[in-house]
Design an enzyme around this catalytic site. Sequence first.
Site, PDB file in Angstrom:
ATOM      1  N   GLU A 173       0.700  -1.279   0.135  1.00  0.00           N
ATOM      2  CA  GLU A 173       0.196   0.097  -0.035  1.00  0.00           C
ATOM      3  C   GLU A 173       0.886   0.968   0.150  1.00  0.00           C
ATOM      4  O   GLU A 173       1.657   1.275   0.867  1.00  0.00           O
ATOM      5  CB  GLU A 173      -0.904  -0.101   1.164  1.00  0.00           C
ATOM      6  CG  GLU A 173      -1.772   1.294   1.283  1.00  0.00           C
ATOM      7  CD  GLU A 173      -2.820   1.221   2.797  1.00  0.00           C
ATOM      8  OE1 GLU A 173      -3.092   0.254   3.037  1.00  0.00           O
ATOM      9  OE2 GLU A 173      -3.089   2.324   3.064  1.00  0.00           O
ATOM     10  N   GLU A 178      -2.717  11.352   2.993  1.00  0.00           N
ATOM     11  CA  GLU A 178      -3.982  11.118   4.070  1.00  0.00           C
ATOM     12  C   GLU A 178      -3.940  12.159   4.785  1.00  0.00           C
ATOM     13  O   GLU A 178      -3.100  12.856   5.258  1.00  0.00           O
ATOM     14  CB  GLU A 178      -3.759   9.878   4.775  1.00  0.00           C
ATOM     15  CG  GLU A 178      -3.904   8.737   3.907  1.00  0.00           C
ATOM     16  CD  GLU A 178      -3.802   7.547   5.109  1.00  0.00           C
ATOM     17  OE1 GLU A 178      -4.817   6.632   5.029  1.00  0.00           O
ATOM     18  OE2 GLU A 178      -2.626   7.133   5.589  1.00  0.00           O
TER      19      GLU A 178
END
Length: 296
Positions: A173, A178
């Site tokens: 990932e 974010e």
Amino acid sequence: MRSTRHRTIRTTATAAAVLTLVLSASLVASAAAPKAPDAGSAPASAAAPAAPAAVGALSWSDEFDGAAGSAPNAANWNLETGAGGWGNNELQNYTSSRENSALDGNGNLVITARRDGNGGYTSARLTTQGKVQPKFGHLEARIKIPRGQGIWPAFWMLGGQIGNGVPWPNSGEIDIMENVGYEPHMVHGTLHGPGYSGGAGIGAAYTHPQGWSFADDFHTFAIDWAPGRITWSVDSTVYQTRTTADTGGNQWVFDQPFFFLLNVAVGGNWPGYPDGTTQFPQQMVVDYVRVHDSQL
């Protein structure tokens, strides 16, 4: 990344789709000039950041051109749906409704998190799994993120092998951006892989140079990705580089095709939950997603 942060992966494309779908050359769109980048600053990372890579030929892009209220291009994007917390005790139910994901008619994709009449929340989660899966290159998106306690927008990637029987985190990932609403002035970039996932992910945070909220304006979030090396930047300011030397002897799983995800979560272990200060609806506005010099 904070120790409470954990993401469990749910994907819907089948292994056959991942292996057989190919990217058509007709998906390549001409690139509009992006907004002039803001200046930036960031803490030092474990690996010395490199200078931003020169951006080469455009390999693929979605400029989100289309009529207001229309769906994202189905040749590029899947809409994942469902509730159940997504492994992080999140509150939203992801839908395929235009109430939660639609073009605005001005060249943007808008992902909208809403509170429904029953006190629940709806939002959208889009992926390019099996449709657009770059390997290496300069990858970026120009985004205006939402704001508020308990709001969790993300622009990230998962390894294409996740649809071919390789579980997360072994599939890898790459979190390009974010944000958690209680840190309006900060975004995070993180790697997750075998032996360094969840709260043990490898990454760093970038703080707005003026300390302003990232939700106040558009910003360009990017990675420069090469074999054994990934560099993150915000508005062309590099803030970290990670290499095979950073995995503590664990496997580096990032030299393979990955697909994009765009979503806005509501609540969860890391961002916490909406409170009396959180206003709805909240929108993540995406001007474009672009891939340069990639092996597509």
